[in-house]
Design a protein around this motif. Structure first.
Motif, PDB file in Angstrom:
ATOM      1  N   VAL A  78      -8.219   2.851   4.484  1.00 51.19           N
ATOM      2  CA  VAL A  78      -8.243   3.449   5.818  1.00 51.19           C
ATOM      3  C   VAL A  78      -9.285   2.716   6.666  1.00 51.19           C
ATOM      4  O   VAL A  78     -10.463   2.658   6.281  1.00 51.19           O
ATOM      5  CB  VAL A  78      -8.592   4.946   5.742  1.00 51.19           C
ATOM      6  N   PRO A  79      -8.879   2.135   7.797  1.00 51.46           N
ATOM      7  CA  PRO A  79      -9.832   1.379   8.624  1.00 51.46           C
ATOM      8  C   PRO A  79     -11.072   2.181   9.010  1.00 51.46           C
ATOM      9  O   PRO A  79     -12.186   1.655   9.018  1.00 51.46           O
ATOM     10  CB  PRO A  79      -8.999   1.009   9.858  1.00 51.46           C
TER      11      PRO A  79
ATOM     12  N   MET B 144       0.826  -1.200   0.000  1.00 48.16           N
ATOM     13  CA  MET B 144       0.000   0.000   0.000  1.00 48.16           C
ATOM     14  C   MET B 144       0.863   1.255   0.000  1.00 48.16           C
ATOM     15  O   MET B 144       1.835   1.352   0.747  1.00 48.16           O
ATOM     16  CB  MET B 144      -0.950  -0.011   1.201  1.00 48.16           C
ATOM     17  N   SER B 145       0.471   2.201  -0.848  1.00 46.04           N
ATOM     18  CA  SER B 145       1.256   3.422  -1.010  1.00 46.04           C
ATOM     19  C   SER B 145       0.317   4.573  -1.370  1.00 46.04           C
ATOM     20  O   SER B 145      -0.616   4.401  -2.155  1.00 46.04           O
ATOM     21  CB  SER B 145       2.305   3.235  -2.116  1.00 46.04           C
ATOM     22  N   LYS B 146       0.572   5.743  -0.797  1.00 48.61           N
ATOM     23  CA  LYS B 146      -0.231   6.909  -1.136  1.00 48.61           C
ATOM     24  C   LYS B 146      -0.071   7.279  -2.604  1.00 48.61           C
ATOM     25  O   LYS B 146      -1.020   7.735  -3.252  1.00 48.61           O
ATOM     26  CB  LYS B 146       0.159   8.092  -0.246  1.00 48.61           C
ATOM     27  N   SER B 147       1.144   7.090  -3.150  1.00 51.03           N
ATOM     28  CA  SER B 147       1.377   7.431  -4.540  1.00 51.03           C
ATOM     29  C   SER B 147       0.572   6.538  -5.479  1.00 51.03           C
ATOM     30  O   SER B 147       0.139   6.974  -6.545  1.00 51.03           O
ATOM     31  CB  SER B 147       2.875   7.324  -4.873  1.00 51.03           C
ATOM     32  N   LEU B 148       0.357   5.274  -5.080  1.00 51.33           N
ATOM     33  CA  LEU B 148      -0.453   4.364  -5.898  1.00 51.33           C
ATOM     34  C   LEU B 148      -1.943   4.578  -5.656  1.00 51.33           C
ATOM     35  O   LEU B 148      -2.780   4.144  -6.463  1.00 51.33           O
ATOM     36  CB  LEU B 148      -0.097   2.910  -5.584  1.00 51.33           C
TER      37      LEU B 148
END
Length: 420
Positions: free
Chosen positions: A106-107, A97-101
């Motif tokens: 988010v739980p 998991m990556s913010k860029s991807l």
């Protein structure tokens, strides 16, 4: 300058210490939590040694290892009774998991949209020995599992609402045979689930609960039981036998699922009669009654279930050709050999309730090659109450819409049945 730093850190005792150049393990602080937290700052919140240390798999070289080393040095033992490691969370395609991807989950968003139970069920249903996947499709499947379990609970609770185990229970030796079989399946489920809890194999528990609700209960036992629950006299032994089994199944199921589906279990427990000060979490797993359900009985019903599945396929084929509209409109003849014939014939007229057809006859043949199932549409009228097609519909001119069985259940002594 070095002396000044020592005095700043150690105060008046600075002169009692010499600086050494050894490297301190980066995990030393967390590795000594069993001393400075469990037994020093918060001893009332912890037992020593801890039941379980839980972390992601990279802690085999980190926190787990440093805790083991310091524990053996200080106490001569590990500070934990068991270790449990899990993999990293990845998306549905197995990517980190990556913010860029843009593939993060988010739980709080999951719980806000689907509820906390779905997130808990997802965590429990995942085999954490490898990487843990999460995504929309995965969560959608979890929602379906939850719906199956919740709908099963609704049926169980609804059909035991007028049942008091202290007054209405049927003695173990008077339970219908299929009820004893259902309790035997429940006992096997409980034994397996309790063993899996001991091994922290939560995904196996979720699988077992799902299969039990969908196959053993939904597609088989509860499907058959509806006739007895809805058409038998309210306080008859036929209905009370079913409710006795359902009460024990409900107790078992709710308590087994409680560690995972906590909120749902509490909700069900309140409906089951738990008071405001009571909680399902304050109770141990349910102890099922010792009923006579030996391996021979279980095997015989397994054979009956196999033939029943074949029968349902044949009825569906006939239904698709518009010869019957529903299974109760069908009459079935089963040609069976050996153990199959013996198992089916042993149920007598109760076999039609198991097959959910208006009539079933069993014919003995000599070999498996001669076995077959023949489905024909019934030529009789439909009872408005039980929906069975019977020759005795209208037997009582005062109630022309009822079959003889429903007339007996409503206005007479009630039908006689003891197996299904």
């Amino acid at each position: 300058r070095d002396v000044y730093k020592r005095q700043e850190l150690l105060g008046a005792e600075a002169a009692q210490y010499d600086k050494v150049m050894d490297t301190l393990d980066v995990w030393f602080d967390s590795g000594t939590t069993h001393v400075h937290e469990m037994r020093d700052s918060h001893p009332d919140q912890h037992d020593f040694p801890a039941d379980l240390y839980l972390e992601v798999s990279d802690q085999n070289r980190g926190w787990f290892h440093s805790s083991l080393l310091t524990g053996c040095t200080i106490d001569g033992r590990a500070p934990y009774k068991a270790l449990l490691t899990h993999g990293f969370v990845v998306d549905g395609q197995g990517r980190k998991m990556s913010k860029s991807l843009g593939n993060t989950v988010v739980p709080q968003e999951v719980t806000g949209k689907l509820g906390a139970e779905i997130l808990r069920l997802w965590a429990a249903s995942t085999d954490y020995s490898g990487e843990v996947s999460i995504g929309k499709e995965i969560l959608d499947r979890v929602v379906e599992v939850y719906r199956r379990v919740r709908n099963t609970l609704r049926f169980l609770l609804a059909n035991t609402a007028d049942f008091d185990i202290t007054q209405d229970a049927v003695a173990n030796d008077q339970l219908f045979e299929i009820d004893r079989y259902a309790l035997a399946l429940t006992r096997n489920l409980a034994a397996g689930v309790e063993a899996d809890y001991e091994k922290y194999e939560f995904h196996r528990i979720v699988q077992a609960l799902q299969l039990f609700c969908s196959d053993d209960l939904g597609s088989f036992y509860l499907d058959i039981l509806k006739d007895r629950l809805y058409t038998s006299a309210t306080k008859s032994i036929a209905r009370r036998s079913a409710q006795t089994a359902l009460w024990h199944i409900t107790q078992t199921l709710v308590k087994l699922m409680a560690p995972i589906l906590s909120f749902t279990a509490e909700e069900a427990w309140a409906v089951m009669g738990g008071g405001n000060d009571d909680s399902v979490m304050l109770h141990s797993f349910h102890q099922l009654p010792e009923v006579s359900a030996d391996e021979a009985l279980i095997q015989r019903w397994a054979t009956i279930r196999t033939v029943r599945a074949e029968d349902m396929k044949e009825i569906e084929a006939v239904r698709s050709s518009v010869q019957v509209g529903e299974s109760l409109q069908a009459e079935v003849t089963v040609y069976a050999a050996g153990d199959k014939f013996a198992a089916l014939a042993s149920l007598g007229d109760d076999l039609r309730f198991v097959f959910i057809t208006s009539a079933v006859s069993v014919v003995k043949v000599d070999a498996e090659t001669e076995e077959k199932i023949v489905v024909t549409p019934s030529r009789h009228q439909k009872c408005d109450r039980c929906w069975h097609y019977r020759a005795d519909v209208g037997r009582n001119p005062d109630h022309p819409e009822l079959c003889g069985r429903c007339d007996d259940n409503l206005h007479g002594a009630g039908e006689v049945r003891s197996l299904a």
